[in-house]
Design a protein around this motif. Structure first.
Motif, PDB file in Angstrom:
ATOM      1  N   THR A  40       0.951  -1.224  -0.118  1.00 40.75           N
ATOM      2  CA  THR A  40      -0.096   0.198   0.038  1.00 40.75           C
ATOM      3  C   THR A  40       0.769   1.374  -0.173  1.00 40.75           C
ATOM      4  O   THR A  40       0.517   2.187  -0.266  1.00 40.75           O
ATOM      5  N   ASP A  41       2.273   1.314   0.392  1.00 39.39           N
ATOM      6  CA  ASP A  41       3.154   2.248   0.492  1.00 39.39           C
ATOM      7  C   ASP A  41       4.366   1.982  -0.177  1.00 39.39           C
ATOM      8  O   ASP A  41       5.400   1.780   0.670  1.00 39.39           O
ATOM      9  N   GLU A  52       7.377  -2.844   0.779  1.00 43.52           N
ATOM     10  CA  GLU A  52       6.544  -2.054   1.699  1.00 43.52           C
ATOM     11  C   GLU A  52       7.303  -1.082   2.557  1.00 43.52           C
ATOM     12  O   GLU A  52       8.025  -1.706   3.100  1.00 43.52           O
ATOM     13  N   LYS A  86       2.455   2.690  -6.825  1.00 42.07           N
ATOM     14  CA  LYS A  86       1.332   2.922  -5.736  1.00 42.07           C
ATOM     15  C   LYS A  86      -0.043   3.235  -6.691  1.00 42.07           C
ATOM     16  O   LYS A  86      -1.192   2.827  -6.176  1.00 42.07           O
ATOM     17  N   GLN A  90      -3.403   0.904  -6.846  1.00 43.15           N
ATOM     18  CA  GLN A  90      -4.758   1.796  -6.593  1.00 43.15           C
ATOM     19  C   GLN A  90      -5.753   1.629  -7.516  1.00 43.15           C
ATOM     20  O   GLN A  90      -6.864   1.142  -7.352  1.00 43.15           O
TER      21      GLN A  90
END
Length: 103
Positions: A40-41, A52, A86, A90
């Motif tokens: 997610t990051d 991550e 990222k 998404q």
């Protein structure tokens, strides 16, 4: 672990799971090589690989200055955000959520 708290990893994983997507079905570049979970990051380390953020930071905080993937010594521990990855993750999750609500 602290599921549902923190950097949003639980929500990303939950979105994929809700749509019936197994981590093995995710594009390989979306999966952190340390956790084998959806990132997610994502950040890029000097070895050129994405991780991550919290996991590679933890790796370095343990005093390791090596690539988690290759074991090679790293000249520094600077990390760069991987904005393109990222965004791709998404977009993928948005499609997954849309498909899940239509199904």
């Amino acid at each position: 672990g602290q599921r549902g708290q923190g950097g949003g990893g639980a929500s990303a994983a939950a979105a994929a799971a809700a749509a019936g997507i197994d981590v093995d079905d995710l594009p390989e570049e979306f999966v952190c090589p340390i956790t084998h979970q959806l990132m997610t990051d994502p950040v890029i380390a000097v070895d050129g690989h994405s991780y991550e953020r919290r996991e590679i930071v933890r790796h370095f905080d343990l005093g390791r200055r090596t690539s988690p993937l290759t074991g090679a010594e790293l000249p520094h521990t600077h990390l760069m955000p991987n904005h393109a990855l990222k965004s791709a993750i998404q977009d993928f999750l948005d499609e997954v959520r849309q498909f899940a609500t239509e199904a």
